[in-house]
Structure formats: structure tokens, C-alpha cells
Design a protein around this motif. Structure first.
Motif, PDB file in Angstrom:
ATOM      1  N   LEU A 609      62.637  10.700  24.578  1.00  0.00           N
ATOM      2  CA  LEU A 609      63.840  11.568  25.147  1.00  0.00           C
ATOM      3  C   LEU A 609      62.826  12.026  26.554  1.00  0.00           C
ATOM      4  O   LEU A 609      63.225  12.525  27.717  1.00  0.00           O
ATOM      5  CB  LEU A 609      63.902  12.777  24.328  1.00  0.00           C
ATOM      6  CG  LEU A 609      64.951  12.753  23.460  1.00  0.00           C
ATOM      7  CD1 LEU A 609      65.007  13.748  22.265  1.00  0.00           C
ATOM      8  CD2 LEU A 609      66.366  12.422  24.032  1.00  0.00           C
ATOM      9  N   LEU A 610      61.525  12.080  26.382  1.00  0.00           N
ATOM     10  CA  LEU A 610      60.679  12.498  27.438  1.00  0.00           C
ATOM     11  C   LEU A 610      60.506  11.487  28.685  1.00  0.00           C
ATOM     12  O   LEU A 610      60.400  11.938  29.679  1.00  0.00           O
ATOM     13  CB  LEU A 610      59.106  12.628  26.930  1.00  0.00           C
ATOM     14  CG  LEU A 610      58.859  13.889  25.970  1.00  0.00           C
ATOM     15  CD1 LEU A 610      57.756  13.852  25.279  1.00  0.00           C
ATOM     16  CD2 LEU A 610      59.019  15.311  26.786  1.00  0.00           C
ATOM     17  N   THR A 611      60.428  10.393  28.137  1.00  0.00           N
ATOM     18  CA  THR A 611      60.321   9.266  29.379  1.00  0.00           C
ATOM     19  C   THR A 611      61.547   8.353  29.786  1.00  0.00           C
ATOM     20  O   THR A 611      61.203   7.909  30.906  1.00  0.00           O
ATOM     21  CB  THR A 611      59.178   8.190  28.855  1.00  0.00           C
ATOM     22  OG1 THR A 611      59.826   7.462  27.614  1.00  0.00           O
ATOM     23  CG2 THR A 611      57.940   8.923  28.156  1.00  0.00           C
ATOM     24  N   ARG A 612      62.440   8.294  29.046  1.00  0.00           N
ATOM     25  CA  ARG A 612      63.782   7.945  29.095  1.00  0.00           C
ATOM     26  C   ARG A 612      63.187   5.941  29.321  1.00  0.00           C
ATOM     27  O   ARG A 612      63.857   5.282  29.992  1.00  0.00           O
ATOM     28  CB  ARG A 612      64.629   7.901  30.596  1.00  0.00           C
ATOM     29  CG  ARG A 612      65.435   9.066  30.466  1.00  0.00           C
ATOM     30  CD  ARG A 612      66.098   9.399  31.876  1.00  0.00           C
ATOM     31  NE  ARG A 612      67.175   8.193  32.234  1.00  0.00           N
ATOM     32  CZ  ARG A 612      67.353   7.939  33.492  1.00  0.00           C
ATOM     33  NH1 ARG A 612      67.113   8.856  34.453  1.00  0.00           N
ATOM     34  NH2 ARG A 612      68.393   7.054  33.760  1.00  0.00           N
ATOM     35  N   LYS A 613      62.416   5.634  28.735  1.00  0.00           N
ATOM     36  CA  LYS A 613      62.035   4.500  28.420  1.00  0.00           C
ATOM     37  C   LYS A 613      62.493   3.856  26.741  1.00  0.00           C
ATOM     38  O   LYS A 613      62.354   4.763  25.996  1.00  0.00           O
ATOM     39  CB  LYS A 613      60.491   4.284  28.303  1.00  0.00           C
ATOM     40  CG  LYS A 613      59.816   4.782  29.476  1.00  0.00           C
ATOM     41  CD  LYS A 613      60.183   4.161  31.069  1.00  0.00           C
ATOM     42  CE  LYS A 613      59.432   4.710  31.857  1.00  0.00           C
ATOM     43  NZ  LYS A 613      59.781   4.199  33.333  1.00  0.00           N
ATOM     44  N   LYS A 614      62.838   2.519  26.688  1.00  0.00           N
ATOM     45  CA  LYS A 614      63.425   2.181  25.490  1.00  0.00           C
ATOM     46  C   LYS A 614      61.941   1.619  24.662  1.00  0.00           C
ATOM     47  O   LYS A 614      61.478   0.595  25.047  1.00  0.00           O
ATOM     48  CB  LYS A 614      64.153   0.899  25.960  1.00  0.00           C
ATOM     49  CG  LYS A 614      65.493   1.378  26.690  1.00  0.00           C
ATOM     50  CD  LYS A 614      66.314   0.014  27.089  1.00  0.00           C
ATOM     51  CE  LYS A 614      67.210   0.506  27.890  1.00  0.00           C
ATOM     52  NZ  LYS A 614      68.251  -0.501  28.413  1.00  0.00           N
ATOM     53  N   PRO A 615      61.861   2.154  23.699  1.00  0.00           N
ATOM     54  CA  PRO A 615      60.588   1.824  22.742  1.00  0.00           C
ATOM     55  C   PRO A 615      60.660   0.365  22.235  1.00  0.00           C
ATOM     56  O   PRO A 615      59.629  -0.145  22.216  1.00  0.00           O
ATOM     57  CB  PRO A 615      60.961   2.504  21.378  1.00  0.00           C
ATOM     58  CG  PRO A 615      61.835   3.791  21.920  1.00  0.00           C
ATOM     59  CD  PRO A 615      62.675   3.442  22.772  1.00  0.00           C
ATOM     60  N   VAL A 640      51.896  12.498  33.574  1.00  0.00           N
ATOM     61  CA  VAL A 640      52.996  12.862  34.469  1.00  0.00           C
ATOM     62  C   VAL A 640      53.743  11.637  35.125  1.00  0.00           C
ATOM     63  O   VAL A 640      54.669  11.501  35.560  1.00  0.00           O
ATOM     64  CB  VAL A 640      52.444  13.707  35.589  1.00  0.00           C
ATOM     65  CG1 VAL A 640      51.401  13.047  36.511  1.00  0.00           C
ATOM     66  CG2 VAL A 640      53.466  14.193  36.585  1.00  0.00           C
ATOM     67  N   GLY A 641      52.795  10.723  35.257  1.00  0.00           N
ATOM     68  CA  GLY A 641      53.388   9.183  35.840  1.00  0.00           C
ATOM     69  C   GLY A 641      54.417   8.570  34.826  1.00  0.00           C
ATOM     70  O   GLY A 641      55.127   7.865  35.443  1.00  0.00           O
ATOM     71  N   VAL A 655      57.525  20.504  28.385  1.00  0.00           N
ATOM     72  CA  VAL A 655      57.349  19.054  28.560  1.00  0.00           C
ATOM     73  C   VAL A 655      56.214  18.659  27.344  1.00  0.00           C
ATOM     74  O   VAL A 655      55.950  17.825  26.824  1.00  0.00           O
ATOM     75  CB  VAL A 655      57.482  18.510  29.745  1.00  0.00           C
ATOM     76  CG1 VAL A 655      56.741  16.814  29.504  1.00  0.00           C
ATOM     77  CG2 VAL A 655      58.662  18.351  30.206  1.00  0.00           C
ATOM     78  N   TYR A 656      55.079  19.329  28.017  1.00  0.00           N
ATOM     79  CA  TYR A 656      53.623  18.877  27.262  1.00  0.00           C
ATOM     80  C   TYR A 656      53.679  19.531  25.962  1.00  0.00           C
ATOM     81  O   TYR A 656      52.963  18.817  25.154  1.00  0.00           O
ATOM     82  CB  TYR A 656      52.436  19.537  28.066  1.00  0.00           C
ATOM     83  CG  TYR A 656      52.005  18.451  29.317  1.00  0.00           C
ATOM     84  CD1 TYR A 656      51.089  17.543  29.012  1.00  0.00           C
ATOM     85  CD2 TYR A 656      52.752  18.335  30.427  1.00  0.00           C
ATOM     86  CE1 TYR A 656      50.597  16.550  29.898  1.00  0.00           C
ATOM     87  CE2 TYR A 656      52.511  17.338  31.272  1.00  0.00           C
ATOM     88  CZ  TYR A 656      51.291  16.385  31.007  1.00  0.00           C
ATOM     89  OH  TYR A 656      51.064  15.496  32.116  1.00  0.00           O
ATOM     90  N   GLU A 657      54.132  20.590  25.547  1.00  0.00           N
ATOM     91  CA  GLU A 657      54.228  20.965  24.305  1.00  0.00           C
ATOM     92  C   GLU A 657      55.048  19.954  23.359  1.00  0.00           C
ATOM     93  O   GLU A 657      54.527  19.620  22.545  1.00  0.00           O
ATOM     94  CB  GLU A 657      54.899  22.542  24.084  1.00  0.00           C
ATOM     95  CG  GLU A 657      54.067  23.460  24.881  1.00  0.00           C
ATOM     96  CD  GLU A 657      52.930  23.792  23.920  1.00  0.00           C
ATOM     97  OE1 GLU A 657      53.047  23.745  22.765  1.00  0.00           O
ATOM     98  OE2 GLU A 657      51.866  24.479  24.572  1.00  0.00           O
ATOM     99  N   VAL A 658      56.008  19.443  23.943  1.00  0.00           N
ATOM    100  CA  VAL A 658      56.940  18.406  23.388  1.00  0.00           C
ATOM    101  C   VAL A 658      55.994  17.238  23.067  1.00  0.00           C
ATOM    102  O   VAL A 658      55.964  16.424  22.258  1.00  0.00           O
ATOM    103  CB  VAL A 658      58.155  18.237  23.763  1.00  0.00           C
ATOM    104  CG1 VAL A 658      59.013  17.128  23.184  1.00  0.00           C
ATOM    105  CG2 VAL A 658      59.176  19.709  23.684  1.00  0.00           C
ATOM    106  N   ALA A 659      55.263  16.732  24.110  1.00  0.00           N
ATOM    107  CA  ALA A 659      54.615  15.611  24.071  1.00  0.00           C
ATOM    108  C   ALA A 659      53.521  15.655  23.118  1.00  0.00           C
ATOM    109  O   ALA A 659      53.275  14.553  22.432  1.00  0.00           O
ATOM    110  CB  ALA A 659      53.979  15.445  25.500  1.00  0.00           C
TER     111      ALA A 659
END
Length: 739
Positions: A609-615, A640-641, A655-659
């Protein structure tokens, strides 16, 4: 490192440019029909003008004092025209500790079949790895990605079990469809120098799954195949390719290269869609690739008629008759006396008796059919564990009564399961959309009739029957009157979280929706773990198993892999199930399932959800998977990148709290992870802070390129998210393909 090309590999490199001849070759009577006991049917052949094209050309040579059929150097075991397969021997790759040099030495093989008629069968083969300290992969032809991989570990010989190949001393995994490149690679960070006294070598080979049964003696030997030293059978699919020609294209091809030459033959597209095969029509047998090759089968030789009947062979079939004075019974299983003749002889029974028989026969036939249908339903009810539902009726009548749905109702709801009603398919079945009692429902029907699938359906009924939560998909009922059970759910209209999140373009789900969905999934899992009568562990949490309704409310679905865990158990040892990329590494290695396995998968979902990358498809240049790369950047203060730019501008602090929560949930040791209840409460606190407590976002700086750099306490991140990753962990977390 020593890399060997098989002779087949060299031959197939030449075949990359090979095309079918302009006109089909016709084998002469001088062409060999077999070699070394192996039948060589056309389109295969040995010698000039004996095969359909150069890709099907074999050789017959003396090896070890006997003649052997060879496909560009690889021994051929057998060829199947009907199945479109060829079995050959594939050398086993090795990775051994050299006692003299104190170094690891490998010997691995490479094959490429790209332009040839062949592909490695994903149905018949598995990548097999044996050893006590082994990680091996099949690389793709780019040299930087994996097509398949497997981990095999053990500490001593007492860990091993004959016949078991689930990761302890032996591992097997599937390969992707249409694989045409095979290059074995051992992970050199792992070696057998510490276990060489009982396991000096590791082995890896793509081989026919049915040809292998693990034995503990393979760990301490120099080969694991008793009959053919250093080789194992592998199955390759073949087809008439000429590019990717299908039956429809081939039949209308004006070049005269259509390969199905026999009159009584037909064309079928190959299973992988990269060509076609020819088959003899029903009632015929032989070689469809030759003129007149399909001959009529004399079915009467096998006596298919009742013992008292007479068989008559026909072109492409047969028929049965009874001798004079007899006729078939209703099931055509015996020839009984002709009652019509008896009635004719006994005409004195009168016209009224004849009318009664005439009018009564249809009624009797209907009664027989109805009784047969009833017996079949009873058989399926028993086969589908109907007693489980009966017990549920006894103890919880309110649940049981509403769950029993007849097949007739479901056929009406789906217009007899019309294909137009199909709306999708999951890992355990096809899903139909229907109207039941004026409500739109989703009906799941199994794809494959095997007992394991049926058990998983019944498991899903048992799990969902006691679940009542707004964020868990609701089971409305089931039908056990068919060969496989049918499950009826509430219809969730808006697809999956996966499809909403991974859209093309820079804009996806808003951050508020992502946070809310994460909160709803956390609540559902917390409920399943602690609020049901017996804890339920889902085992396959991922974005494609989160359904969204019209208001984007999350519904956790697909409970086919779920398990009940008694309260007095801290965990249970099971066969590992789940999806690589989301799968808990500790569960993967030990097979011990706990509530923390779902917590790990939830943490991966947060990262997604944070990155929109497929695990399951993410990999860095250094070979890191998404989770390990995410945590590394978080520790370094460079996250951030990797974060989805859409959510960074206004939501940095949240975002960083969720991270940090995601990093805590994905810690390798399950003891270090929070419970789902704790994760739920932490998310609630983040949401409350976001909505009710004004705050400024974390400090921002810009570098010389005017790029946003988020400043965050490295000490804080290290304290909450730090963990050590071994090479084993990286393999699990960076794997490309679902388990």
C-alpha cells in the motif's frame, strides 16, 4: 564455476533459426521406425528426409555398447504423439566441496529451446534440489531474473524423511509455463563445507515429478538416480510451430505445410498456445501426420457388448445387437427375452393391457431417472462431507438451515451455469454471478475434481459458517448435490484491492482509502485470531484476496487455505501454503503456523500500500526483494525514493508511522512481531492522530537537485525496524513466482 552446454543445447542453438520446410517431407520406407527399443513416429525421424523438419530430426548411435535414440545428444526415452511430449535424460547439476582444495566446485547445465518445437513442460516437471545447505535457481535468459528457485536445508541426517520433499534435505517447485531457457545456478553464499562429512554435494535438476521419490541416501551419495547415473528424465512439450501457428491459421495456410495429413484426423491447439498437434479422430488410431495414418479401430476385439449380445464393427465405431427373440434392457447391459414377442403371442391379454403398458412406460422411465438422480445426489452429499453439515444443523440449526441450497436453485440463478455468468476465478475455483431470492450472489465452483480441492471447499464452509464480520466476505450457503461442492457468497461488486492499487499511470487509490482499507483488514484479522469460537489463521493474506464493495469497504476473502487452531496450541505444523512474497519466512522453513504468519503477510500488504510495488515480482539490482529493500531504506532514512509519490506530499509523517509498523510486522523472528490486535490498535492511533490532532509534517530538506529529502531520526528507525537478513531470508522474500 563450470557451465556446460548439453549437446541438445548446442543443437537447439542451431535450431533457433530452423523453419519448417516449404513442403512437408514424406518419410521413405528406408527410415528407421525405432532405435534401441524406442519407437520413432513421424513427424520425428532419423536420417535425411525422414522427419517433418530439422527440429524433429533424431540420431541413432551406439552409447555404452547399445544403440540409443538421441535428440541432439540427449537420450530419448519415449515420444507421445497424442500428448505432444518427448521424454529425454537431463544431466544433474552439482555443487560439491573439494576436500583437497577446500573450495566449492560446481558443474551446471544450460539449455535453450527458443526457436525449436520444444518447451519444458510445466505440468509434468518440477525443479528439484537436494542437499543440506543448498539454494538453487533456474535463471532466465537475461541472467538477472529467476524463473524458479528452491531452498533445501538440514542440520543432520536424522532430520530427513524418506519420501518427503518439502524443504528438509529436498525441495521441489513448479516452473513457469512456456519456459524455453534452462540455466541452473547455485547460490555461492551457501556451501557444504560445514556438512561435508555427511553431505558433500548439492544437486539440482529439472525433472519429471513422477519419476522421483526422495530417499535419505541421496544426501550422502554422488548421485540421486540409481538407474542412470548423473541424469534424470525431463518431459518437453512439442508442437508443430512454424512461428506460433494455430489450427485455424494452419488449415488455411496456402504454403501446403498443414501437418495433419490423415483423412480421419483433427487438429488441436497445443496447451501452451505456441503451435498445434494432430490427433486421430474418435474410433481411429495410428499416426495422423501420415497419409492414411489413422486406421479404424476394431472395437469388437475388446468385446464391448453385453455377454449375450453381438458386436458389429463400423467405420469409426461399433454397434451391438441381440440375437433373435431377445432385446436390450433399458440400460443396454443385457439382452433379455423380447417381451413384445411374448405379448404378441399372448394377445388374449387384451387391448386394455397393451394401452396400460403404453401409457405407463413413460411414467416408469421418469421414476427410474428420478431415482437415479436421487442416488447420485446422495452419493455426492456423502463424498462432499455432508455429515459435517448435518452435525452443524444439529448444533446450530439457524446456521445450518440457511446454508443448505439445492442444485436446482443455483442452476436457475445462473441459467445452468452459462459461461456468460462467469465473473472470475481464484486459486480454488471458477466464480459465477447469479440472482438468488432477488439478491445478487457469487457462486464458486471447483475447476478440478480432486479430493484435496473438495477438502479445501469444505474447510472454507467450516471456517466461514462461524464468521460474522463486516470486513469478511459473507458465506450465504452451499450446495453438496454435485460432484464438487458449490459455495454461495454475497456479491462484492468492485473487484480486488490488487486491481484498484496496481493501475497504469501515477494516480491510484487515495491515501485515505488505503489507510482505511488497511485498518479494515487489520480488524478482520484481529477478529479471526481472537474473537471467533476457535482462532482462525487465514494463511494467504494478499491484495488479490481483499475484495472491495461499491464504497471501497474491504472484505477479506478466499478461506480455502485457512486453518482452525485450538486455543491450547501455540501453533501447528502444516504443509506450507500461501503466496511467495507475502509468505512468512519462519513458517516457510519450519512449517509451523501461528497467528504471527498472518501478521507478516499483513506487514507485506502495508508495504504494498505504501509503495504500489508488487511483492511477488519486485527485485533490486542486488537481488533484494521488496520487503528487505523497504526495511534497508527505512533504516538508512532513504525511504522516500521507494514510497509511492502520490502519497508523499501531504502525508509524510503518517506514511513513516505506517512504514515503521510494516517493518515491525515483517520482522523475521515471529516473537518480535506484534499481534494483529496490537497492529490494529497502532493503526487506530495513527488514524486518530491524523484526524483529530493537528501536526506539522516531518521536516523537509531539498538537495542540490531540488529533490525532496525526508529528514527522520535514524536512531528511531533503527530502534523500531532493524533486523538482520541472511541469504536464506533474501531468497524467500525476493522470489518472483507465487508458491
Amino acid at each position: 564455476m563450470e557451465v556446460r552446454f548439453l549437446q541438445l543445447g548446442l543443437g537447439l542453438l542451431l535450431l533457433l533459426a530452423a523453419k519448417h520446410d516449404p513442403s512437408l517431407a514424406v518419410p521413405s520406407s528406408q527410415c528407421l521406425a525405432q532405435c534401441g527399443g524406442v519407437e520413432i513416429p513421424y513427424p520425428f525421424g532419423i536420417g535425411d528426409n525422414c522427419s517433418l523438419s530439422s527440429g524433429f530430426n533424431l540420431s541413432c548411435q551406439i552409447h555404452d555398447g547399445v544403440y540409443k535414440a538421441l535428440l541432439s545428444g540427449m537420450e530419448v526415452l519415449n515420444i507421445s504423439l497424442a500428448q505432444g511430449t518427448i521424454r529425454v535424460l537431463n544431466p544433474i547439476s552439482t555443487y560439491c566441496y573439494n576436500l583437497s582444495s577446500g573450495q566449492m566446485e560446481d558443474n551446471h547445465w544450460l539449455l535453450e529451446t527458443g526457436g525449436s518445437p520444444y518447451r519444458f513442460s510445466d505440468i509434468h516437471n518440477k525443479f528439484t534440489v537436494i542437499g543440506c545447505n543448498t539454494i538453487a535457481y533456474i535463471y532466465d535468459n537475461t541472467g538477472i531474473g529467476y524463473q524458479s528457485g528452491c531452498v533445501s536445508t538440514c542440520k543432520n541426517l536424522s532430520d530427513l524423511v524418506d519420501g518427503s520433499c518439502s524443504g528438509i534435505g529436498c525441495c521441489q517447485t513448479a516452473i513457469p509455463r512456456n519456459m524455453n531457457y534452462y540455466n541452473v545456478y547455485f547460490n555461492y553464499a551457501f556451501n557444504t563445507s560445514k556438512v561435508w562429512r555427511f553431505s558433500r554435494c548439492s544437486y539440482a535438476v529439472l525433472m519429471e515429478a513422477e519419476a522421483f521419490n526422495f530417499s535419505t541416501k541421496y544426501i550422502s551419495t554422488t548421485t540421486f538416480n540409481d538407474t542412470r547415473i548423473g541424469q534424470a528424465p525431463v518431459v518437453m512439450d512439442w508442437a508443430i510451430r512454424n512461428g506460433t501457428m494455430t489450427c485455424e491459421v494452419a488449415k488455411h495456410n496456402m504454403t501446403g505445410t498443414y501437418a495433419c495429413l490423415s483423412t480421419n484426423s483433427g487438429c488441436v491447439d497445443s496447451a501452451n498456445g505456441l503451435g498445434y498437434l494432430c490427433n486421430c479422430s474418435k474410433g481411429y488410431q495410428g499416426n495422423p501426420y501420415l497419409q492414411g495414418g489413422c486406421q479404424d479401430v476394431d472395437e469388437c476385439r475388446s468385446s464391448p457388448c453385453p455377454s449375450s449380445g453381438v458386436c458389429h464393427n463400423t467405420e469409426g465405431g461399433y454397434r451391438c445387437s441381440c440375437r433373435a427373440g431377445r432385446k436390450f434392457n433399458g440400460k443396454r447391459t443385457t439382452c433379455d427375452l423380447d417381451t413384445g414377442l411374448i405379448i404378441g403371442l399372448g394377445i388374449g391379454l387384451g387391448v386394455s393391457s397393451g394401452m396400460l403398458l403404453a401409457f405407463g412406460s413413460p411414467f416408469i422411465i421418469r421414476k427410474i431417472k428420478a431415482r437415479k438422480v436421487k442416488k447420485m445426489k446422495e452419493k455426492y452429499f456423502s463424498q462432499n462431507h455432508g455429515l459435517l453439515l448435518q452435525q452443524l444443523l444439529t448444533h446450530k440449526a439457524d446456521i445450518g438451515e440457511r446454508m443448505i441450497i439445492t442444485l436446482e436453485e443455483l442452476e436457475k440463478a445462473t441459467n445452468n451455469f452459462d459461461k456468460a455468468h462467469v465473473i472470475g476465478g481464484g486459486g480454488h475455483g471458477i466464480v459465477f454471478k447469479g440472482i438468488l431470492d432477488l439478491h445478487v450472489v457469487a457462486i464458486k465452483k471447483s475447476k478440478i475434481v480432486v479430493q484435496r480441492e473438495i477438502d479445501e471447499f469444505i474447510n472454507e464452509v467450516a471456517v466461514l459458517s462461524q464468521v460474522n464480520h463486516r470486513n469478511v466476505v459473507k458465506l450465504l450457503g452451499c450446495c453438496l448435490e454435485t460432484e464438487v461442492p458449490l459455495l454461495v457468497y454475497e456479491f462484492i461488486s468492485n473487484g480486488t484491492l490488487y486491481h484498484h492499487l496496481h493501475v497504469e499511470g501515477p494516480i491510484s487509490l487515495p491515501w485515505d482509502d488505503r489507510m482505511r482499507i488497511a485498518m479494515e483488514v487489520a480488524r478482520a484479522l484481529s477478529y479471526l485470531h481472537s474473537a471467533t469460537s476457535m482462532p482462525i489463521f487465514h494463511r494467504d493474506i494478499k491484495s488479490s484476496n481483499i475484495l472491495l464493495d461499491e464504497s471501497l469497504v474491504a472484505k477479506v476473502s478466499d478461506f480455502g487455505a485457512s486453518r482452525y487452531i485450538p486455543f491450547d496450541n501455540t501453533g501447528i505444523t502444516t504443509a506450507v501454503q500461501g503466496t511467495i512474497g507475502y509468505l512468512d519466512p519462519e513458517y516457510y522453513y519450519s512449517g509451523r503456523l501461528t497467528d504471527k504468519s498472518d501478521v507478516f503477510s499483513f506487514g507485506v500488504l502495508l508495504v504494498e500500500l505504501l509503495t504500489r510495488k508488487k511483492p511477488f515480482g519486485y527485485q533490486t539490482d542486488d537481488g533484494d526483494g521488496l520487503v528487505s529493500h523497504f526495511v534497508s531504506l527505512l533504516k538508512e532514512g532513504k525511504l522516500v525514493g521507494l514510497i509511492d509519490p502520490q502519497i508523499m506530499e501531504d502525508e509524510v509523517a503518517v506514511v513513516y508511522e505506517v512504514a515503521i509498523l510494516a517493518a515491525m510486522c515483517t520482522k523475521l523472528r515471529r516473537e518480535d512481531r506484534p499481534t494483529m490486535r496490537e497492529a490494529e490498535m497502532r493503526l487506530e492511533n495513527i488514524l486518530v492522530k491524523k484526524k483529530q490532532i493537528p501536526y506539522t509534517t516531518a521536516p523537509r530538506e531539498y538537495n542540490e537537485h531540488n529533490t525532496l529529502v525526508h529528514c527522520m531520526s535514524i536512531e528511531r528507525v533503527n530502534k523500531e525496524a532493524s533486523r538482520q537478513y541472511t541469504m536464506e531470508d533474501e531468497i524467500v522474500l525476493s522470489a518472483n513466482y507465487p508458491r
